[in-house]
Every structure is written in C-alpha cells, then in structure tokens.
Design a protein around this motif. Structure first.
Motif, mmCIF file in Angstrom:
data_model
loop_
_atom_site.group_PDB
_atom_site.id
_atom_site.type_symbol
_atom_site.label_atom_id
_atom_site.label_comp_id
_atom_site.label_asym_id
_atom_site.label_seq_id
_atom_site.Cartn_x
_atom_site.Cartn_y
_atom_site.Cartn_z
ATOM 1 N N TYR A 108 0.373 -1.388 -0.143
ATOM 2 C CA TYR A 108 0.255 0.058 -0.058
ATOM 3 C C TYR A 108 1.064 1.550 0.222
ATOM 4 O O TYR A 108 1.223 2.546 -0.666
ATOM 5 C CB TYR A 108 -1.231 -0.021 1.434
ATOM 6 C CG TYR A 108 -1.747 1.186 1.308
ATOM 7 C CD1 TYR A 108 -1.397 2.264 2.124
ATOM 8 C CD2 TYR A 108 -3.336 0.871 0.296
ATOM 9 C CE1 TYR A 108 -2.384 3.438 2.329
ATOM 10 C CE2 TYR A 108 -3.782 2.637 0.392
ATOM 11 C CZ TYR A 108 -2.915 3.742 1.275
ATOM 12 O OH TYR A 108 -3.829 4.464 1.734
ATOM 13 N N ILE A 109 2.570 0.837 0.920
ATOM 14 C CA ILE A 109 2.544 2.432 0.957
ATOM 15 C C ILE A 109 3.218 2.897 -0.539
ATOM 16 O O ILE A 109 3.426 4.028 -0.923
ATOM 17 C CB ILE A 109 3.814 2.903 2.652
ATOM 18 C CG1 ILE A 109 4.161 3.734 2.205
ATOM 19 C CG2 ILE A 109 4.412 1.198 1.710
ATOM 20 C CD1 ILE A 109 4.813 3.739 3.202
ATOM 21 N N ILE A 166 0.461 4.319 -2.877
ATOM 22 C CA ILE A 166 -0.177 4.916 -2.331
ATOM 23 C C ILE A 166 -0.255 6.361 -3.184
ATOM 24 O O ILE A 166 -1.545 7.138 -3.197
ATOM 25 C CB ILE A 166 0.543 5.612 -0.718
ATOM 26 C CG1 ILE A 166 -0.743 6.535 0.285
ATOM 27 C CG2 ILE A 166 1.370 6.859 -1.186
ATOM 28 C CD1 ILE A 166 -0.254 6.367 1.246
ATOM 29 N N LYS A 167 0.369 7.115 -3.617
ATOM 30 C CA LYS A 167 0.443 8.311 -5.071
ATOM 31 C C LYS A 167 0.558 7.713 -7.123
ATOM 32 O O LYS A 167 0.627 8.265 -7.525
ATOM 33 C CB LYS A 167 1.349 8.995 -4.536
ATOM 34 C CG LYS A 167 1.146 10.409 -3.055
ATOM 35 C CD LYS A 167 1.802 10.659 -3.629
ATOM 36 C CE LYS A 167 1.744 11.265 -1.545
ATOM 37 N NZ LYS A 167 1.879 12.702 -1.978
ATOM 38 N N GLU A 220 -5.956 7.362 -3.005
ATOM 39 C CA GLU A 220 -5.308 7.097 -2.063
ATOM 40 C C GLU A 220 -6.180 5.823 -1.098
ATOM 41 O O GLU A 220 -6.230 4.843 -0.660
ATOM 42 C CB GLU A 220 -4.918 7.747 -1.128
ATOM 43 C CG GLU A 220 -3.592 8.546 -1.512
ATOM 44 C CD GLU A 220 -4.229 9.966 -2.065
ATOM 45 O OE1 GLU A 220 -5.182 10.070 -2.214
ATOM 46 O OE2 GLU A 220 -3.756 10.341 -2.659
ATOM 47 N N VAL A 233 6.030 1.759 8.050
ATOM 48 C CA VAL A 233 5.793 1.286 7.400
ATOM 49 C C VAL A 233 4.173 3.058 8.068
ATOM 50 O O VAL A 233 3.934 3.157 6.397
ATOM 51 C CB VAL A 233 5.123 0.024 6.702
ATOM 52 C CG1 VAL A 233 3.933 -0.308 6.150
ATOM 53 C CG2 VAL A 233 6.455 -0.705 6.095
ATOM 54 N N GLY A 291 4.730 6.177 7.792
ATOM 55 C CA GLY A 291 4.884 6.460 6.197
ATOM 56 C C GLY A 291 4.083 7.451 5.726
ATOM 57 O O GLY A 291 3.854 7.790 5.537
ATOM 58 N N ILE A 292 2.846 5.622 6.237
ATOM 59 C CA ILE A 292 1.767 5.668 5.397
ATOM 60 C C ILE A 292 0.864 6.895 6.059
ATOM 61 O O ILE A 292 0.408 8.174 5.294
ATOM 62 C CB ILE A 292 0.703 4.498 5.778
ATOM 63 C CG1 ILE A 292 1.240 3.472 4.908
ATOM 64 C CG2 ILE A 292 -0.866 5.151 5.510
ATOM 65 C CD1 ILE A 292 1.020 2.334 5.279
ATOM 66 N N LEU A 348 2.106 10.080 4.574
ATOM 67 C CA LEU A 348 2.353 10.411 2.591
ATOM 68 C C LEU A 348 0.539 10.606 2.729
ATOM 69 O O LEU A 348 0.712 12.069 2.110
ATOM 70 C CB LEU A 348 2.444 9.127 2.250
ATOM 71 C CG LEU A 348 3.362 8.716 2.106
ATOM 72 C CD1 LEU A 348 3.837 7.665 1.151
ATOM 73 C CD2 LEU A 348 4.497 9.750 0.946
ATOM 74 N N LEU A 349 -0.123 10.150 3.592
ATOM 75 C CA LEU A 349 -2.067 11.031 3.605
ATOM 76 C C LEU A 349 -1.949 12.040 3.794
ATOM 77 O O LEU A 349 -2.715 12.899 3.166
ATOM 78 C CB LEU A 349 -2.710 9.343 4.556
ATOM 79 C CG LEU A 349 -2.867 8.188 3.935
ATOM 80 C CD1 LEU A 349 -3.297 7.584 4.477
ATOM 81 C CD2 LEU A 349 -3.699 8.244 2.410
ATOM 82 N N THR A 393 0.181 14.239 4.163
ATOM 83 C CA THR A 393 0.387 15.334 2.698
ATOM 84 C C THR A 393 -0.267 15.817 1.520
ATOM 85 O O THR A 393 -0.470 16.572 0.738
ATOM 86 C CB THR A 393 2.358 14.934 2.553
ATOM 87 O OG1 THR A 393 2.207 14.186 1.662
ATOM 88 C CG2 THR A 393 2.960 15.410 3.534
ATOM 89 N N SER A 394 -0.711 14.432 1.523
ATOM 90 C CA SER A 394 -1.566 14.397 -0.029
ATOM 91 C C SER A 394 -3.262 15.517 0.276
ATOM 92 O O SER A 394 -3.391 15.822 -0.634
ATOM 93 C CB SER A 394 -1.906 13.133 -0.602
ATOM 94 O OG SER A 394 -2.572 12.916 0.377
ATOM 95 N N GLN A 428 -1.791 19.032 1.132
ATOM 96 C CA GLN A 428 -1.778 19.099 -1.159
ATOM 97 C C GLN A 428 -3.107 20.037 -2.120
ATOM 98 O O GLN A 428 -3.325 20.530 -2.356
ATOM 99 C CB GLN A 428 -0.962 18.138 -1.661
ATOM 100 C CG GLN A 428 0.441 18.596 -1.807
ATOM 101 C CD GLN A 428 1.360 18.090 -2.608
ATOM 102 O OE1 GLN A 428 0.493 16.654 -3.196
ATOM 103 N NE2 GLN A 428 2.297 17.398 -2.849
ATOM 104 N N LYS A 429 -3.546 18.519 -1.591
ATOM 105 C CA LYS A 429 -5.794 18.459 -2.229
ATOM 106 C C LYS A 429 -5.716 20.111 -1.290
ATOM 107 O O LYS A 429 -6.829 20.442 -2.232
ATOM 108 C CB LYS A 429 -6.516 17.253 -1.995
ATOM 109 C CG LYS A 429 -6.067 16.466 -2.890
ATOM 110 C CD LYS A 429 -6.974 15.672 -2.364
ATOM 111 C CE LYS A 429 -7.154 14.432 -4.289
ATOM 112 N NZ LYS A 429 -6.122 13.375 -3.343
ATOM 113 N N LYS A 456 -8.057 27.738 -6.999
ATOM 114 C CA LYS A 456 -8.478 27.198 -7.937
ATOM 115 C C LYS A 456 -10.107 27.526 -7.120
ATOM 116 O O LYS A 456 -10.421 28.886 -8.853
ATOM 117 C CB LYS A 456 -9.233 25.974 -8.055
ATOM 118 C CG LYS A 456 -8.876 25.009 -9.176
ATOM 119 C CD LYS A 456 -9.986 23.803 -9.417
ATOM 120 C CE LYS A 456 -8.707 22.443 -9.336
ATOM 121 N NZ LYS A 456 -9.028 20.819 -9.138
#
Lengths: 619, 218
Positions: free
Chosen positions: A189-190, A193-194, A436, B158, B161-162, B165-166, B168-169, B172-173, B180
């Motif tokens: 998954y990691i 993820i993107k 995601e 792990v 990390g997940i 990443l989640l 940060t995304s 970002q959105k 916009k």
C-alpha cells in the motif's frame, strides 16, 4: 493539451523518466520464478540443453507478445479494460478477465511475500531458529516430529505454517501469519499510495536491489567448496532430453509466465508513457533482461546447492568414519575423508561381517545433487539449510530474504496495477473518492480474501492457486489478446499505430510472429497443457506426521469439492470473455434498431463550442 | 619383611583390577575425541592424563557423596585402546572389593559433568560416557521474542510512512482547492472542449459511423 478544469478530467499520470518505466516493467517481469523456477527446470531438463527450447520460446512467443502489449497500451493510453473496449466492444471481456486474474494471482503472491517476511524477521537471531530442533515438553529429548525429519523442515511446516495433514482439515487462523500478511499488504500500500509516482520511486530500489544481492551471492558462492560440482551438474547438457515434448511445453510456459504477459499490468504501465516512445526497443530490452536475469540467478543458486550437496556428502562420510573408528577402536583421524574408500575396502576384506553389522549409509554425491527443489521448497527448505553451513549465516539469510521480498514486491506492483488502472479508467468509482482511498480499499479487500491462506491448510491452497489460476486462464487471455489486436483491429491499423509511435513500421519478423507463429504456439501450448493436466488425476503432496513413511510427503488426490473450486478458478476469469461479448451484442442490436435515424452523421461531437449554461445543464 | 609389606600393598590394587572388565555391569565406557575437539592444539593422551581423569572422577564421587573420602585408587581403569577409550569402575572407599552401584556413579558424573569436561577442554560430544546421556540445556526464550521486535520496527516505519504520505496529500489537495476557487472567477464563459482521439468515453458515441467501417478504413 488544453487546460481542463474542475470537471475532474485529470491529466493521465506520467512516468518521471524512461528509467522508471523500464525498471517497473523489468521488476514486474523479473520475479520469484526467475530465482526458483528457472534453475530447477534447467536442472531437470538437461542443463545447458534446456536453453535451446527456452530461447526459441523467448524469440517466437515471448517477445512478440510483450511488444504487442506494450505497443497497444502506449497507443490507446488506457488500462486493460479500456484498451479492449476501444479495439472492439465485444472484446471488453478480455480486460475483465485480465483484471480478475491479476487480483487472484496478487492475493496468493503476497502470501508468499508474507512468508518471506516471517523468515526475514527470524533471521535476526543467533543461532538461526531453523538450525536446531526444539526440546520436547518435558525437556528430556528433542521434539519427535523434528527428530524424524530435519530442523529446517520442522521450522517450515510446523513453526511457520503449522500445516494440517490435508487440505480438508482447515485448521485455524495462524495469528503470526496474519500479522505478517498485514505487514506485506501495508508495504504494498505504501508503495502504491500515490499511484505510479510512488511506485516509480519505490522501483528504483526494488528492481535493482536483487541484482546487487545476486552479485554478492555469486562472489560468495563461487568461493565455497563444492560450488563447481553444482555448476557442472547444472550446465552439463543432456541433448537427449530435447526429444521429450514435455521439455518444449515447460520451456514455453516458463517464458510465458516469466514475462508476466496477459495480466494487464504491462498494458497499464505503458499507457502512462508519452505517445511517441520506441516500444519495440523497450520490449526487446525487457524480454532479454528477464531471461538474462534467470540465467544469472541460476549460477549462485546452483553453486550454493553444490556446496550444500558437498557438505551433506562430507557429513555422511564423516558419520561412517566415526562409526568405523568407534567400533574398531582405531586412533582418531586415522581414517579421513580422503582415504575412506581405501580403508573401507580393506576392512570389507578383513572383517566383512562386522562392517555389515554397522549398517553404514551409502554416501553418493550424485544423490545429494539430485535433491533438487523448486518454488517455496527451494527458498524455505533447501536454501535455508545451505545458509546454516555458511559462516556468517545471519547476514546471508537476511540478504537472501530481502532479495526475495524485493523481487516479489516489484511483481506485486504489476498485479495491483492490473487491478487499479482498469477501475480508474472505467470510472467505476465516484469522483469524490480519492485514489489513496481506492487503493486502500483494494488492499484491504485483498488482505481479507488472502486470510484463507493463513489457515492451517493455507499452503495447500496457495499451491492450488499457483497451479491453476496462474496458468490456463492466462494462456486463453493471451490468445484472445493476440487475435484481438491482429485480426479484429487489423494488422494494417496496428502497423500504422506503431509507425505513429516509433517512426518505423514493424518488420517481417514481427508480422510473421504476430499473424501466424505466436498464436499457433499459444494454441499448441494451451491444448498440450490442458491435455497433460487432464491425463493425471490432480493430487498434491501433504505433510502428515502420522504417515508411516514420514518424513516423506504423502501424496493425496484432491477431494471433489476442491476439484470443483479448481474448475471454478480456471473458468471464472475467462467466462467474462464470452459473457461480455454476448451482452454487448444484445445491447448493440437493441440500441442500433432504435437510434439509427436519430443522429445527424455530419454532427460530430468531437468539436463543440458550448456555453457555460449548456455545460451546467448537462452536469 | 619388606617384600611382605610390598605384596600386601600391591594386593588390593591387584584384587581391584580384576573387578574392571569390559562390559562390567557396574562400569562405564569412556570415549575421548581429543583431536576432533582441539585440532592442532590437541594434547597427547598419556599416563598423566589418565591420572587426571581418575582424580577428576574421584572428585565427582566425593562431591556427590558428601563425606565419603574417594581416592584416585578407587577409580579402576582397564581396556585402554588407541582410540582413547577405556572402561572404568569405582570401588567403595570402605571396601575395595565392592563396586559402587552403577546408578550412583551415573548421578555423580551427571552432577559434575561440566567440571569433568572443562578439566580436559572437551565437551559433552567429545568426552562421551557411553550410557550416560548428557542433560540438554534448557532453552532460553527471550521475552519478547526477537522476531516480534523486528516486526514492530518494520511496521512502525511503514505505518508512519503511510500516515505522513496521506497527510501531505490531503494538505496538498486543500491547497490546490484554495488556489482554484480564487482563479475560477476570472475565467471566461466559453471554452472549447476537445475530445482526445482514442478516449471514446469522453464524447458521445456516434452510431451512424459504426457501420461504415466496411467501406472506409479509418
């Protein structure tokens, strides 16, 4: 490309650079099979001689299929379902079949990675847990099951799998395997993820690390005693074997499954390329590197197996020497490994009765070399046993299992991509679900489905999936792929596509392969495979401690309900091909008869200037 | 007189010697594998080493039977072979013509096995008492098991990390959305909507052309 706005039409994701794309394709193609299936086939099919059918299959079957998939994905710029829908709506089922097969293969493949993780976690101990038997309950001796077999076998079958005596006894969920499986899916998954942004970065490590480890193992293995015996044994060609048709069948299937075609993953990967990319060169590169990796991997594997055979042979002889020395009360080290034969002959002449009473085991290096294994047996039994004998066992065990994990992980990327991209392209999920979350849902569903492989009988089920899901359905899908592109889309159209992308039309070799040779080979392989499977009643080896010939595995036939599931697994993916074709035919007929005169043939919706109100109305 | 004393002194040991025979019911066979254990640093087995063995065994008997004064002479050895193996029996210190029971000898050896091994720089495998099985070492199970520790480390990394990443995304959105909504109000009304070749799903499928494939190759 015109700037698109908030209607949600995102730009199709792209690879950061060509290297990422190539590494991902190579990583997908190079998997566990290159390490543990190819060397085994090489060994049982006469060593160097096996390379001939293998290379012929690569050139006439593997490369054309690979080129076809990469080209069609890059041209039509969609995942597997979209591509086949574009070629002909009747062929949409091929994409669905690919997606299903990718999903089914993905779930059992990741279970193997969970087992690799389990061994990896256990490699951080001294001594390695599979090097000695545990004590029995009242500490008076060693565990009985372990004594009868070997510590390595005991660790694999009892402490890892906790395997039941047959597939009908399901046992319970083994919690340690469940958490290893969860961690394997979390790692997948990691990386996903993107989407391909994260995959492209992960693949720098997972695709290159195995080569590094293989090189390290190569250097180490060649310095071990007995390595040359193993290599000689592997590569000595036995030309007689070429007369056996089974060899050609196995070479073709090996090439086919090794290149990971018909999963839909390669189509998805190449769809993220830019339009004008030389996919011919890519295909040849990926195919050649895949086969070269198989060859390169078999050298250290067999050097280490030769070392293991020599060590076993030496301990066998040493055991005999000890027995003789103790019985005849000779001074220590009078009999050595070198003069053993001489002494044995002498003692047989002077006191044959006594020598016979000692019941010495007959030690033959060839027998030890013949103990080959493929698949999980090679990695978790044979190789772990060899690693114990090497000085610094922990390092080698850790390196080996990390290599297996990255090999498997890069192949998992292709499997998951083969499931995700069609879902994204078909717009099956509402827009507000971010990708995601979609990836997480797919990983979760796959994890829950894969829990059956963590039962006591899980290993038997993995074997079922491995033998039946990853074989016949793929052959059928590939056959439809090649006929779909060449005969439904048309060779001329396809040549134009390739001319558009690479600047050259495909030469006579590719055309001959696509139109005649490859479909013919696929058909022959498919029929031969089915015939061979149908001739033998499917049976499987079981680990049954109550068996009288234990530790040999007891071969049992599959019960009827398992057989029904096998048939279901073979049929379910491919049934979508005719079903979708029928559905589209019926739908089309109904639509055609009603909408025939409604549309103005000169009104092409492709270019339409619309005002905002019109757009709001439609939305 | 002197001869008589000498005969009297030798008599007990001579008497005791006949008690030791290979296969004696109260005796044990010992086997040493010195070269296997020590390789280059192996010592030569001679009378002195044998004396050490008898002394060590006497020590073991003394330790087990607290109080009874065992001596080197109580350990009788016979049937030495070049293998370096021999039989031994233990005579009672109170009466040199009776042998100590097999079980007692076994217990004594078991108790002091470690000391006997170390005296000769050998192990349970290279200094064998045939018939006395070495006691197996109790297994050491570290708690928590090491594999769980490694698993914890990997999963922790792990999981972290997940989450990173989640997060940060998502951030970002959110940022994109804010940009916009600022830029939308400036845009014009008319736009040209292009349909990319090949993405048939974006347009409307024009049925009129589906039959023409037979006539015009497109």
């Amino acid at each position: 490309m015109a700037k698109t706005k908030d209607s949600g039409v995102e730009e199709r994701p792209k690879w950061d650079n060509k290297v990422q794309y190539l590494l991902t394709c190579i990583g997908f193609a190079v998997g566990l099979g290159n390490v543990w299936r190819f060397p085994y086939l090489c060994q049982i099919y006469g060593g160097g001689a096996f390379l001939i059918p293998y290379l012929i299959a690569l050139v006439f079957e593997g490369l054309p299929l690979l080129y076809l998939e990469l080209a069609i994905g890059q041209r039509l710029r969609m995942g597997s379902i979209g591509v086949w829908n574009s070629i002909s709506p009747l062929l949409g089922g091929v994409g669905i079949a690919s997606m299903l097969v990718s999903f089914l293969v993905g779930i059992f493949y990741n279970t193997i990675l969970a087992w690799v993780l389990w061994y990896l976690f256990h490699s951080f101990q001294n001594p390695l847990p599979w090097s000695q038997c545990p004590l029995n309950d009242n500490l008076t001796g060693y565990n009985v099951e372990c004594e009868k077999s070997t510590p390595v076998n005991y660790f694999w079958y009892r402490e890892t799998l906790n395997i039941t005596p047959d597939i009908e006894t399901s046992g319970s969920l083994q919690w340690w395997l469940v958490i290893c499986l969860a961690s394997a899916w979390c790692v997948v998954y990691i990386c996903f993820i993107k989407g391909i942004e994260s995959v492209g970065k992960a693949v720098y490590v997972t695709a290159t690390f195995p080569y590094l480890v293989l090189t390290i193992f190569l250097i180490r293995a060649l310095t071990l005693p007995g390595a040359t015996d193993g290599l000689v044994y592997l590569f000595t060609p036995d030309w007689e074997i070429l007369k056996n048709p089974q060899v050609w069948l196995d070479a073709s299937t090996q090439i086919f499954f090794s290149l990971s075609v018909a999963f839909g993953g390669l189509i998805a990967f190449s769809s993220y390329n830019e339009e004008r990319n030389n996919c011919e060169r890519d295909a040849v590169l990926v195919g050649v590197i895949n086969s070269a990796t198989s060859l390169y991997a078999s050298i250290p594997i067999f050097a280490i197996l030769g070392f293991k055979a020599t060590t076993a042979y030496n301990s066998c002889i040493k055991g005999n020497i000890l027995a003789l020395t103790n019985y005849f009360e000779f001074s220590e080290q009078n009999i050595t490994v070198e003069n053993y034969d001489h002494w044995l002959k002498y003692l047989n002449q002077t006191s044959p009765g006594e020598v016979a009473s000692l019941d010495l085991t007959h030690c033959d290096l060839q027998t030890f070399l013949d103990q080959s294994a493929s698949g999980t047996g090679l990695a978790f039994i044979v190789f772990t046993e060899a690693v114990i004998e090497m000085p610094g066992s922990q390092i080698w065990a850790i390196l080996f299992f990390v290599m297996l994990f990255s090999l498997g992980l890069s192949s998992m990327f292709g499997n998951i991509e083969g499931v995700l991209t069609p879902i994204n392209d078909l717009k099956l999920v509402p827009k507000w679900i971010p990708k995601e979350l979609l990836t997480a849902i797919i990983c979760l569903v796959a994890f829950l489905t894969a829990l059956i492989f963590t039962l006591g009988s899980g290993n038997y089920w993995v074997e079922v999936f491995n033998s039946y899901v990853g074989s016949v359905p793929l052959l059928i899908i590939a056959f439809f792929e090649i006929t779909g592109v060449i005969y439904v889309r048309g060779m001329k159209n396809f040549s134009e596509d390739i001319y558009f992308m690479t600047g050259n039309r495909p030469n006579i070799f590719w055309k001959a392969c696509w139109m005649v040779i490859s479909p013919l080979m696929l058909l022959v392989v498919l029929i031969a495979y089915v015939v061979v499977q149908a001739q033998t009643t499917p049976s499987y080896p079981t680990w049954n401690p109550a068996y009288e010939l234990f530790p040999q595995t007891e071969v049992k036939p599959y019960p009827d309900w398992v057989f029904a599931i096998i048939i279901l697994l073979c049929v379910l993916p491919v049934i979508s091909i005719p079903l979708v074709a029928l559905y589209k035919l019926i739908c089309c007929r109904i639509k055609k008869s009603s909408a025939r005169t409604d549309l103005n043939p000169y009104c092409n919706d492709g270019f339409e200037v619309e005002t905002r109100e019109q757009q709001n109305q439609r939305a | 007189m002197l001869e008589k004393i000498l005969v009297l002194l030798c008599l007990p040991s001579a008497l005791a010697q006949h008690l030791c025979t290979p296969g004696a019911s109260d005796g044990y066979k010992v086997r040493l594998s010195i070269k296997t254990a020590l390789g280059d640093q192996a010592y030569v087995w001679n009378e002195n080493e044998m004396f050490l063995f008898r002394a060590t065994l006497a020590f073991a008997m003394r330790t087990h039977f607290n109080g009874q004064m065992y001596n080197v002479s109580n350990i009788v050895v016979c049937d030495e072979t070049p293998r370096v193996s021999f039989w031994f029996v233990v005579t009672s210190p109170l009466d040199t013509s009776t042998l100590v029971d097999r079980k007692d000898v076994e217990e004594a050896v078991r108790k002091s096995r470690n000391r006997i091994n170390s005296a000769f720089l050998l192990t349970d495998k290279t200094l064998e008492f045939i018939g006395i099985a070495p006691t197996l070492a109790a297994p050491v199970y570290p708690d928590p098991p090491p594999w769980l520790i490694v698993f914890g480390v990997v999963m922790g990394a792990v999981g972290a990390g997940i989450i990173i990443l989640l997060v940060t995304s998502v951030l970002q959105k959110k940022r994109k959305k804010n940009e916009k909504s600022e830029g939308e109000d400036d845009e014009e009304d008319t736009r040209v909507k292009t349909v990319e070749n090949g993405t048939a799903s974006d347009g409307v499928y024009n049925m009129s052309f589906s039959d023409d494939e037979r006539f015009t190759k497109m």
